[in-house]
Design a protein around this motif. Sequence first.
Motif, PDB file in Angstrom:
ATOM      1  N   ALA A 190      -3.326   4.532  -4.914  1.00  0.00           N
ATOM      2  CA  ALA A 190      -4.425   4.077  -4.078  1.00  0.00           C
ATOM      3  C   ALA A 190      -5.788   3.868  -5.033  1.00  0.00           C
ATOM      4  N   VAL A 191      -6.079   4.609  -6.189  1.00  0.00           N
ATOM      5  CA  VAL A 191      -7.081   4.545  -7.113  1.00  0.00           C
ATOM      6  C   VAL A 191      -6.759   3.283  -8.007  1.00  0.00           C
ATOM      7  N   LEU A 192      -5.664   3.040  -8.315  1.00  0.00           N
ATOM      8  CA  LEU A 192      -5.166   2.002  -9.057  1.00  0.00           C
ATOM      9  C   LEU A 192      -5.549   0.706  -8.470  1.00  0.00           C
ATOM     10  N   ARG A 193      -5.047   0.717  -7.173  1.00  0.00           N
ATOM     11  CA  ARG A 193      -5.432  -0.299  -6.363  1.00  0.00           C
ATOM     12  C   ARG A 193      -6.712  -0.872  -5.775  1.00  0.00           C
ATOM     13  N   GLY A 194      -7.600   0.333  -5.756  1.00  0.00           N
ATOM     14  CA  GLY A 194      -8.937   0.099  -5.842  1.00  0.00           C
ATOM     15  C   GLY A 194      -9.803  -0.299  -6.776  1.00  0.00           C
ATOM     16  N   VAL A 195      -9.015  -0.061  -7.941  1.00  0.00           N
ATOM     17  CA  VAL A 195      -9.584  -0.670  -9.455  1.00  0.00           C
ATOM     18  C   VAL A 195      -9.255  -2.192  -9.864  1.00  0.00           C
ATOM     19  N   ALA A 196      -8.244  -2.613  -9.001  1.00  0.00           N
ATOM     20  CA  ALA A 196      -7.948  -4.004  -9.241  1.00  0.00           C
ATOM     21  C   ALA A 196      -8.831  -5.024  -8.998  1.00  0.00           C
ATOM     22  N   PRO A 197      -9.730  -5.117  -8.214  1.00  0.00           N
ATOM     23  CA  PRO A 197     -10.886  -6.122  -8.057  1.00  0.00           C
ATOM     24  C   PRO A 197     -11.783  -6.128  -9.454  1.00  0.00           C
ATOM     25  N   THR A 198     -12.043  -4.787  -9.969  1.00  0.00           N
ATOM     26  CA  THR A 198     -12.970  -4.741 -10.974  1.00  0.00           C
ATOM     27  C   THR A 198     -12.157  -5.338 -12.363  1.00  0.00           C
ATOM     28  N   GLN A 199     -10.790  -5.058 -12.385  1.00  0.00           N
ATOM     29  CA  GLN A 199      -9.935  -5.669 -13.304  1.00  0.00           C
ATOM     30  C   GLN A 199     -10.084  -7.195 -13.300  1.00  0.00           C
ATOM     31  N   ILE A 232     -14.987  -1.945 -15.579  1.00  0.00           N
ATOM     32  CA  ILE A 232     -13.936  -1.019 -15.290  1.00  0.00           C
ATOM     33  C   ILE A 232     -14.090   0.286 -15.191  1.00  0.00           C
ATOM     34  N   ALA A 233     -15.122   0.790 -15.999  1.00  0.00           N
ATOM     35  CA  ALA A 233     -15.561   2.261 -15.706  1.00  0.00           C
ATOM     36  C   ALA A 233     -16.143   2.438 -14.616  1.00  0.00           C
ATOM     37  N   ALA A 234     -17.086   1.468 -14.141  1.00  0.00           N
ATOM     38  CA  ALA A 234     -17.841   1.757 -12.682  1.00  0.00           C
ATOM     39  C   ALA A 234     -16.857   1.544 -11.693  1.00  0.00           C
ATOM     40  N   GLY A 235     -15.601   0.601 -11.816  1.00  0.00           N
ATOM     41  CA  GLY A 235     -14.733   0.599 -10.701  1.00  0.00           C
ATOM     42  C   GLY A 235     -13.908   1.904 -10.616  1.00  0.00           C
ATOM     43  N   CYS A 236     -13.613   2.354 -11.871  1.00  0.00           N
ATOM     44  CA  CYS A 236     -12.651   3.646 -11.990  1.00  0.00           C
ATOM     45  C   CYS A 236     -13.496   5.005 -11.303  1.00  0.00           C
ATOM     46  N   TRP A 237     -14.809   4.954 -11.509  1.00  0.00           N
ATOM     47  CA  TRP A 237     -15.662   5.847 -11.220  1.00  0.00           C
ATOM     48  C   TRP A 237     -15.814   5.788  -9.457  1.00  0.00           C
ATOM     49  N   GLN A 238     -15.940   4.582  -8.883  1.00  0.00           N
ATOM     50  CA  GLN A 238     -16.039   4.477  -7.293  1.00  0.00           C
ATOM     51  C   GLN A 238     -14.797   4.782  -6.948  1.00  0.00           C
ATOM     52  N   ALA A 239     -13.603   4.417  -7.338  1.00  0.00           N
ATOM     53  CA  ALA A 239     -12.201   4.441  -6.815  1.00  0.00           C
ATOM     54  C   ALA A 239     -11.757   6.049  -6.673  1.00  0.00           C
ATOM     55  N   ALA A 240     -12.285   6.688  -7.854  1.00  0.00           N
ATOM     56  CA  ALA A 240     -12.116   8.197  -7.826  1.00  0.00           C
ATOM     57  C   ALA A 240     -12.994   8.841  -6.787  1.00  0.00           C
ATOM     58  N   LYS A 241     -14.209   8.470  -6.782  1.00  0.00           N
ATOM     59  CA  LYS A 241     -14.925   9.051  -5.878  1.00  0.00           C
ATOM     60  C   LYS A 241     -14.790   9.026  -4.377  1.00  0.00           C
ATOM     61  N   VAL A 242     -14.116   7.794  -4.095  1.00  0.00           N
ATOM     62  CA  VAL A 242     -13.705   7.683  -2.651  1.00  0.00           C
ATOM     63  C   VAL A 242     -12.269   8.572  -2.354  1.00  0.00           C
ATOM     64  N   LEU A 243     -11.529   8.433  -3.396  1.00  0.00           N
ATOM     65  CA  LEU A 243     -10.463   9.277  -3.434  1.00  0.00           C
ATOM     66  C   LEU A 243     -10.732  10.523  -3.004  1.00  0.00           C
ATOM     67  N   ALA A 244     -11.679  11.186  -3.911  1.00  0.00           N
ATOM     68  CA  ALA A 244     -12.146  12.700  -3.736  1.00  0.00           C
ATOM     69  C   ALA A 244     -12.694  12.936  -2.434  1.00  0.00           C
ATOM     70  N   ARG A 298       0.834  -1.271   0.012  1.00  0.00           N
ATOM     71  CA  ARG A 298      -0.121   0.195  -0.138  1.00  0.00           C
ATOM     72  C   ARG A 298       0.913   1.204  -0.070  1.00  0.00           C
ATOM     73  N   SER A 299       0.345   2.305  -0.644  1.00  0.00           N
ATOM     74  CA  SER A 299       1.269   3.414  -0.721  1.00  0.00           C
ATOM     75  C   SER A 299       0.338   4.514  -0.380  1.00  0.00           C
ATOM     76  N   ALA A 300       1.018   5.967  -0.071  1.00  0.00           N
ATOM     77  CA  ALA A 300       0.138   6.916   0.455  1.00  0.00           C
ATOM     78  C   ALA A 300      -0.196   7.793  -0.905  1.00  0.00           C
ATOM     79  N   ASP A 301       0.223   7.447  -2.009  1.00  0.00           N
ATOM     80  CA  ASP A 301       0.307   8.024  -3.286  1.00  0.00           C
ATOM     81  C   ASP A 301      -1.279   7.952  -3.513  1.00  0.00           C
ATOM     82  N   PRO A 302      -1.935   8.963  -3.881  1.00  0.00           N
ATOM     83  CA  PRO A 302      -3.302   8.864  -4.183  1.00  0.00           C
ATOM     84  C   PRO A 302      -3.568   8.125  -5.606  1.00  0.00           C
ATOM     85  N   ALA A 303      -2.636   8.331  -6.577  1.00  0.00           N
ATOM     86  CA  ALA A 303      -2.858   7.763  -7.903  1.00  0.00           C
ATOM     87  C   ALA A 303      -2.741   6.155  -7.698  1.00  0.00           C
TER      88      ALA A 303
END
Length: 117
Positions: free
Chosen positions: A34-43, A80-92, A27-32
């Motif tokens: 964190a978003v990529l890691r959040g999208v991994a299950p949807t991948q 993938i689109a829904a996973g990206c949207w959700q991960a970005a929303k959580v990050l925001a 895990r990293s503190a880098d927000p980018a």
Amino acid sequence: MSIVAVICWCAAVAFAGFGVWLLTRPRSADPARAVLRGVAPTQLAAAAMLASGGTAALSSHPDTALVVVVVCVIGAVGTIAAGCWQAAKVLAIRQPSPSAGIGDCGNACATCTLSCG
């Protein structure tokens, strides 16, 4: 349909490989990251959809296989689109606003104006 099946399987392996790679990274503190890691299950879910579409492309009647492959590809892209949207929303939500730390006044403009000015 065999070419379509191979393309679907290659895309499934690529998505699954990248998803597993992201999940095995620390895990990293880098927000980018964190978003990529959040999208991994949807991948991984998209990889399963693409693999099933590739399998259906070889094992079904060509007319049926085409419909199944189209549905699987649309489902994978939508997942993938829904996973990206959700991960970005959580990050925001987790990130503070840019003006939150200015002068340690709080989040409201009136607070900053009245107490720090």
